[in-house]
Design a protein around this motif. Structure first.
Motif, PDB file in Angstrom:
ATOM      1  N   TYR A   1     -10.184   8.718 -27.136  1.00 25.69           N
ATOM      2  CA  TYR A   1      -9.134   8.799 -25.906  1.00 25.69           C
ATOM      3  C   TYR A   1      -8.780   7.211 -25.421  1.00 25.69           C
ATOM      4  CZ  TYR A   1     -11.357  13.371 -26.337  1.00 25.69           C
ATOM      5  OH  TYR A   1     -12.030  14.478 -26.675  1.00 25.69           O
ATOM      6  N   PRO A   2      -7.934   6.477 -26.330  1.00 26.19           N
ATOM      7  CA  PRO A   2      -7.813   5.015 -25.882  1.00 26.19           C
ATOM      8  C   PRO A   2      -6.735   4.926 -24.654  1.00 26.19           C
ATOM      9  CG  PRO A   2      -6.678   5.894 -27.904  1.00 26.19           C
ATOM     10  CD  PRO A   2      -7.440   6.927 -27.589  1.00 26.19           C
ATOM     11  N   GLU A   3      -6.237   6.228 -24.275  1.00 25.24           N
ATOM     12  CA  GLU A   3      -5.062   5.756 -23.179  1.00 25.24           C
ATOM     13  C   GLU A   3      -5.723   6.044 -22.063  1.00 25.24           C
ATOM     14  OE1 GLU A   3      -2.033   4.852 -23.548  1.00 25.24           O
ATOM     15  OE2 GLU A   3      -2.385   4.614 -25.746  1.00 25.24           O
ATOM     16  N   GLU A   4      -7.214   6.476 -21.863  1.00 23.78           N
ATOM     17  CA  GLU A   4      -8.018   7.141 -20.756  1.00 23.78           C
ATOM     18  C   GLU A   4      -9.014   6.117 -20.453  1.00 23.78           C
ATOM     19  OE1 GLU A   4      -9.342  11.211 -20.761  1.00 23.78           O
ATOM     20  OE2 GLU A   4      -7.660  11.743 -22.002  1.00 23.78           O
ATOM     21  N   THR A   5      -9.019   6.002 -19.009  1.00 30.59           N
ATOM     22  CA  THR A   5     -10.021   5.154 -18.497  1.00 30.59           C
ATOM     23  C   THR A   5     -11.237   5.843 -18.247  1.00 30.59           C
ATOM     24  OG1 THR A   5      -9.310   5.500 -16.252  1.00 30.59           O
ATOM     25  CG2 THR A   5      -8.177   3.730 -17.500  1.00 30.59           C
ATOM     26  N   GLU A   6     -12.382   5.077 -17.456  1.00 33.57           N
ATOM     27  CA  GLU A   6     -13.489   5.819 -16.987  1.00 33.57           C
ATOM     28  C   GLU A   6     -13.248   6.631 -15.861  1.00 33.57           C
ATOM     29  OE1 GLU A   6     -17.989   4.684 -15.240  1.00 33.57           O
ATOM     30  OE2 GLU A   6     -16.825   3.376 -16.703  1.00 33.57           O
ATOM     31  N   GLN A   7     -12.178   6.407 -14.988  1.00 35.33           N
ATOM     32  CA  GLN A   7     -11.927   7.232 -13.878  1.00 35.33           C
ATOM     33  C   GLN A   7     -11.274   8.442 -14.335  1.00 35.33           C
ATOM     34  OE1 GLN A   7     -11.274   3.560 -14.361  1.00 35.33           O
ATOM     35  NE2 GLN A   7     -13.033   3.516 -13.011  1.00 35.33           N
ATOM     36  N   ASP A   8     -10.549   8.280 -15.521  1.00 35.39           N
ATOM     37  CA  ASP A   8      -9.801   9.564 -16.304  1.00 35.39           C
ATOM     38  C   ASP A   8     -10.961  10.822 -16.476  1.00 35.39           C
ATOM     39  OD1 ASP A   8      -7.099   8.729 -15.838  1.00 35.39           O
ATOM     40  OD2 ASP A   8      -7.250   7.465 -17.949  1.00 35.39           O
ATOM     41  N   PHE A   9     -11.953  10.000 -17.057  1.00 34.79           N
ATOM     42  CA  PHE A   9     -13.074  11.056 -17.395  1.00 34.79           C
ATOM     43  C   PHE A   9     -13.665  11.596 -16.269  1.00 34.79           C
ATOM     44  CE2 PHE A   9     -12.599   8.713 -21.390  1.00 34.79           C
ATOM     45  CZ  PHE A   9     -13.189   9.416 -22.392  1.00 34.79           C
ATOM     46  N   ALA A  10     -14.029  10.886 -15.208  1.00 32.02           N
ATOM     47  CA  ALA A  10     -14.400  11.577 -14.084  1.00 32.02           C
ATOM     48  C   ALA A  10     -13.545  12.490 -13.353  1.00 32.02           C
ATOM     49  CB  ALA A  10     -14.751  10.208 -12.735  1.00 32.02           C
ATOM     50  N   ALA A  11     -12.269  12.169 -13.289  1.00 34.17           N
ATOM     51  CA  ALA A  11     -11.212  13.227 -12.891  1.00 34.17           C
ATOM     52  C   ALA A  11     -11.230  14.468 -13.790  1.00 34.17           C
ATOM     53  CB  ALA A  11      -9.747  12.398 -12.953  1.00 34.17           C
ATOM     54  N   GLU A  12     -11.452  14.442 -14.846  1.00 33.07           N
ATOM     55  CA  GLU A  12     -11.638  15.687 -15.699  1.00 33.07           C
ATOM     56  C   GLU A  12     -12.593  16.298 -15.214  1.00 33.07           C
ATOM     57  OE1 GLU A  12     -11.242  16.110 -20.188  1.00 33.07           O
ATOM     58  OE2 GLU A  12     -13.198  15.318 -19.934  1.00 33.07           O
ATOM     59  N   LEU A  13     -13.870  15.654 -14.961  1.00 37.13           N
ATOM     60  CA  LEU A  13     -15.030  16.088 -14.561  1.00 37.13           C
ATOM     61  C   LEU A  13     -15.017  16.966 -13.177  1.00 37.13           C
ATOM     62  CD1 LEU A  13     -17.618  13.398 -15.876  1.00 37.13           C
ATOM     63  CD2 LEU A  13     -17.553  16.026 -16.520  1.00 37.13           C
ATOM     64  N   ARG A  14     -14.075  16.187 -12.286  1.00 39.90           N
ATOM     65  CA  ARG A  14     -14.049  16.813 -10.917  1.00 39.90           C
ATOM     66  C   ARG A  14     -13.122  18.155 -10.967  1.00 39.90           C
ATOM     67  NH1 ARG A  14     -13.741  11.710  -9.623  1.00 39.90           N
ATOM     68  NH2 ARG A  14     -11.564  11.136  -9.940  1.00 39.90           N
ATOM     69  N   ASN A  15     -12.466  18.195 -12.247  1.00 43.48           N
ATOM     70  CA  ASN A  15     -11.534  19.491 -12.377  1.00 43.48           C
ATOM     71  C   ASN A  15     -12.486  20.687 -12.465  1.00 43.48           C
ATOM     72  OD1 ASN A  15      -8.972  18.506 -12.052  1.00 43.48           O
ATOM     73  ND2 ASN A  15      -8.864  18.199 -14.158  1.00 43.48           N
ATOM     74  N   CYS A  16     -13.728  20.268 -12.789  1.00 45.51           N
ATOM     75  CA  CYS A  16     -14.876  21.542 -13.352  1.00 45.51           C
ATOM     76  C   CYS A  16     -15.409  21.926 -11.736  1.00 45.51           C
ATOM     77  CB  CYS A  16     -15.980  20.876 -14.256  1.00 45.51           C
ATOM     78  SG  CYS A  16     -14.958  20.514 -15.925  1.00 45.51           S
ATOM     79  N   LEU A  17     -15.092  21.358 -10.736  1.00 38.57           N
ATOM     80  CA  LEU A  17     -15.658  21.748  -9.538  1.00 38.57           C
ATOM     81  C   LEU A  17     -14.757  23.037  -9.095  1.00 38.57           C
ATOM     82  CD1 LEU A  17     -16.226  18.354  -7.897  1.00 38.57           C
ATOM     83  CD2 LEU A  17     -17.806  19.770  -9.176  1.00 38.57           C
ATOM     84  N   GLN A  18     -13.954  23.348  -9.853  1.00 33.91           N
ATOM     85  CA  GLN A  18     -13.060  24.669  -9.515  1.00 33.91           C
ATOM     86  C   GLN A  18     -13.821  25.843  -9.451  1.00 33.91           C
ATOM     87  OE1 GLN A  18      -9.134  24.490 -11.227  1.00 33.91           O
ATOM     88  NE2 GLN A  18      -9.275  22.300 -11.284  1.00 33.91           N
TER      89      GLN A  18
END
Length: 152
Positions: free
Chosen positions: A28-45
């Motif tokens: 995922y070369p376009e993604e940052t560590e913060q993008d990975f964290a945002a994806e995980l925050r989506n799992c809180l729904q």
């Protein structure tokens, strides 16, 4: 060892994002560590997809696994996907990975999901032993990966 939903321990998001970024940023070369964290925050729904489960040993995270709508950019509308499957190296070969996968499969069945996909650049034999079948081998972000499916 216990497996819990990320919703119960959202304070683990930063450590999981760090692990996932270190392990898979090349895919995922376009993604940052913060993008990975945002994806995980989506799992809180409160939804069946996306969701993340965490393996805890004495309250400390030692592994994770997610169910995501999409995990790779391909033309096929396949999904959902087993993703973010990670066990800290010192805890591997102790059955934690299998328990994480079993938890995710049970979650899928409980939510009437017909089957799951995953892709991996390595470890194809591991997933075959667990009932997954290769549906395609392809180049993705400069690596040869196997796209696999398992009916639920």
């Amino acid at each position: 060892m216990e497996i819990v939903d990320l919703r119960a321990v959202p304070e683990c998001i930063d450590v999981l994002a760090f692990w996932h970024y270190q392990e898979w940023s090349s895919l995922y070369p376009e993604e940052t560590e913060q993008d990975f964290a945002a994806e995980l925050r989506n799992c809180l729904q409160q939804a069946a997809v996306p969701t993340t489960f965490i393996a805890l040993e004495h309250g400390e995270p030692v592994g994770s696994i997610s169910l995501l709508a999409r995990d790779m950019e391909i033309d096929e509308p396949w999904g959902p996907w087993l993703a973010n499957f990670y066990v800290r190296p010192e805890f591997r070969s102790g059955g934690i990975g299998r328990k994480l996968i079993e938890t995710l499969l049970a979650h899928g069945r409980a939510n009437a999901i017909a089957g799951l996909y995953l892709f991996k650049p390595h470890t194809k034999a591991y997933y075959e032993r667990l009932g997954w079948q290769t549906v395609r081998t392809t180049e993705y972000q400069g690596e040869t990966v196997d796209i696999m499916y398992r009916a639920l």
